[in-house]
Design an enzyme around this catalytic site. Sequence first.
Site, short mmCIF file in Angstrom:
data_model
loop_
_atom_site.label_atom_id
_atom_site.label_comp_id
_atom_site.label_asym_id
_atom_site.label_seq_id
_atom_site.Cartn_x
_atom_site.Cartn_y
_atom_site.Cartn_z
N HIS A 268 1.40 2.33 -4.00
CA HIS A 268 0.07 2.39 -5.16
C HIS A 268 -0.26 4.05 -5.01
O HIS A 268 0.29 4.95 -5.54
CB HIS A 268 -0.92 1.48 -4.51
CG HIS A 268 -2.00 1.32 -5.19
ND1 HIS A 268 -2.21 1.62 -6.44
CD2 HIS A 268 -3.51 0.64 -5.00
CE1 HIS A 268 -3.51 1.36 -7.00
NE2 HIS A 268 -4.25 0.61 -6.01
N HIS A 307 5.77 1.16 -13.51
CA HIS A 307 4.43 0.75 -13.29
C HIS A 307 4.67 -0.70 -13.63
O HIS A 307 5.22 -1.28 -14.44
CB HIS A 307 3.61 1.25 -14.41
CG HIS A 307 2.01 1.37 -13.96
ND1 HIS A 307 1.48 0.27 -14.56
CD2 HIS A 307 1.27 2.18 -13.19
CE1 HIS A 307 0.24 0.32 -14.09
NE2 HIS A 307 0.05 1.66 -13.25
N ASP A 363 1.08 9.56 -10.98
CA ASP A 363 1.40 10.34 -9.57
C ASP A 363 2.59 11.26 -10.01
O ASP A 363 2.63 12.24 -8.79
CB ASP A 363 1.73 9.21 -8.71
CG ASP A 363 0.44 8.20 -8.45
OD1 ASP A 363 -0.52 9.00 -8.47
OD2 ASP A 363 0.61 7.07 -8.63
#
Length: 439
Positions: A268, A307, A363
């Site tokens: 995460h 994702h 990210d």
Amino acid sequence: MPEETLTITDNRTGKTYTVPLYKGTVRALELRHIKTDAEDFGLMTYDPAFLNTASCESSITFIDGDRGILEYRGYPIEDLAEHCTFLEVAYLIIHGELPTEEQYVEWKNGIGRHTLLHESTKKFMEGFRHDAHPMGMLVSTVAALSTVYPEAKEVHDPANRMRQMVRLIAKMPSLSAYSYRHAFGRYYVYPDNDLGYIENYMNMLWRRVEPKYVANPILARALDLLFTLHADHEQNCSTNVMRAVGSAMADPYLSVSAAASALSGPLHGGANQEVLEMLDLIGTKDNIPGYIQEVKEGRRKLMGFGHRVYKNYDPRARIVKRTAYEVFEVTGINPRLEIGMELERIALEDDYFVKRRLYPNVDFYSGIIFQAMGFRPDMFTVLFAIPRTVGWLAQWQEMLQDPEQKIARPRQIYTGSQRREVVARALRNSTPAVAMPSR
Ligand code: COA
């Protein structure tokens, strides 16, 4: 108008049921009517990891993962990133509308009034080991705030709830800056409320001996924008934790602490730190094909890729990538960008990633910017937690106001032993699945 129902035939009994649809879903409780006999509990759904289950209705964030669309309260993320500050977006997410000038000033000043930490909280933070991970410090200290504000447990009082929400949005940067300075053994810098939310955060992070901290406007804008991109993301893992813990009527400090714990995981929010470690491990462009091969053989993961919801380019990643160049104008280029871009280029052409619809997520590039700004990788997830607190709080409040929500309590399929009798300890004969450590 076609009828909004399903017709289900139970082949065990031959019976047919008409099940109403609700906004394109089946209410799982409707299936309980489907029974083999009067004693039967009725059908349940089985969905580990919530792959196809809506756990709530929400009016906060919209994602179309196939088309790569993200909107907060109906506004495209690209527009918000370009035209609004993070504090405006925070207001939007919490209140549902963008603030007027007057509302904005009141919001900003209200948050400014709560940036200070109680001295006992400061002392509490001093007690951590010198090398404590800042995310561990943040998670524990947010939970500790519950002892400083015991009235926060009155979660059904809207005014009290708003006071705690404002406090949390105000104090997360202070907690985060203290956890950062702790690692360097630097004294803690008190907030300077003449400064904006972001500039004050930078002041608490980086001020040394200068009488007044002056933030670089390009870096401040980039950080502001990154906060906007991270502010909410509908029912992700940590938000689901926030709602679940909050559904037991835990106070918002304890619930945010639980949500931040979930965020710390490498699958995460912890992924941004992992991306940097991966880029360092790869080291040079020549090593990329070998690394990709190991990913394809299932021996590694390409961190910052893939994702659960986006099966297209994450729109946030596109904005972050653009912002990277603006930051590098000030900081000089982070050489990891070149490796990141080459990895992306190869991955986007490679059948393994194309078939699985794996694209860079937010990210992938954010860590490269954070590092260029001077943050150590162990701070990256903390930088994610500050803005996501806004999303967690908005979702928590929505959950509390939703008359259909109750304490979150899933069902299970029991797969353990049948009922049996206890045997005297001396007569038992079983091997533990995992041996006890010898030391
Ligand atoms: N690198 C390599 N392969 C990946 C991958 C990655 N980053 N992400 C997913 N895959 C592969 C899986 O191995 C699986 O392959 P298979 O069908 O051959 O078994 C397939 O893609 C589907 O992945 P799955 O793990 O089922 O997807 P998920 O929805 O459960 O997981 C993530 C989503 C985000 C947890 C996952 O993509 C991941 O671990 N990414 C890296 C961590 C990361 O960047 N997290 C930040 C998210 S914002």
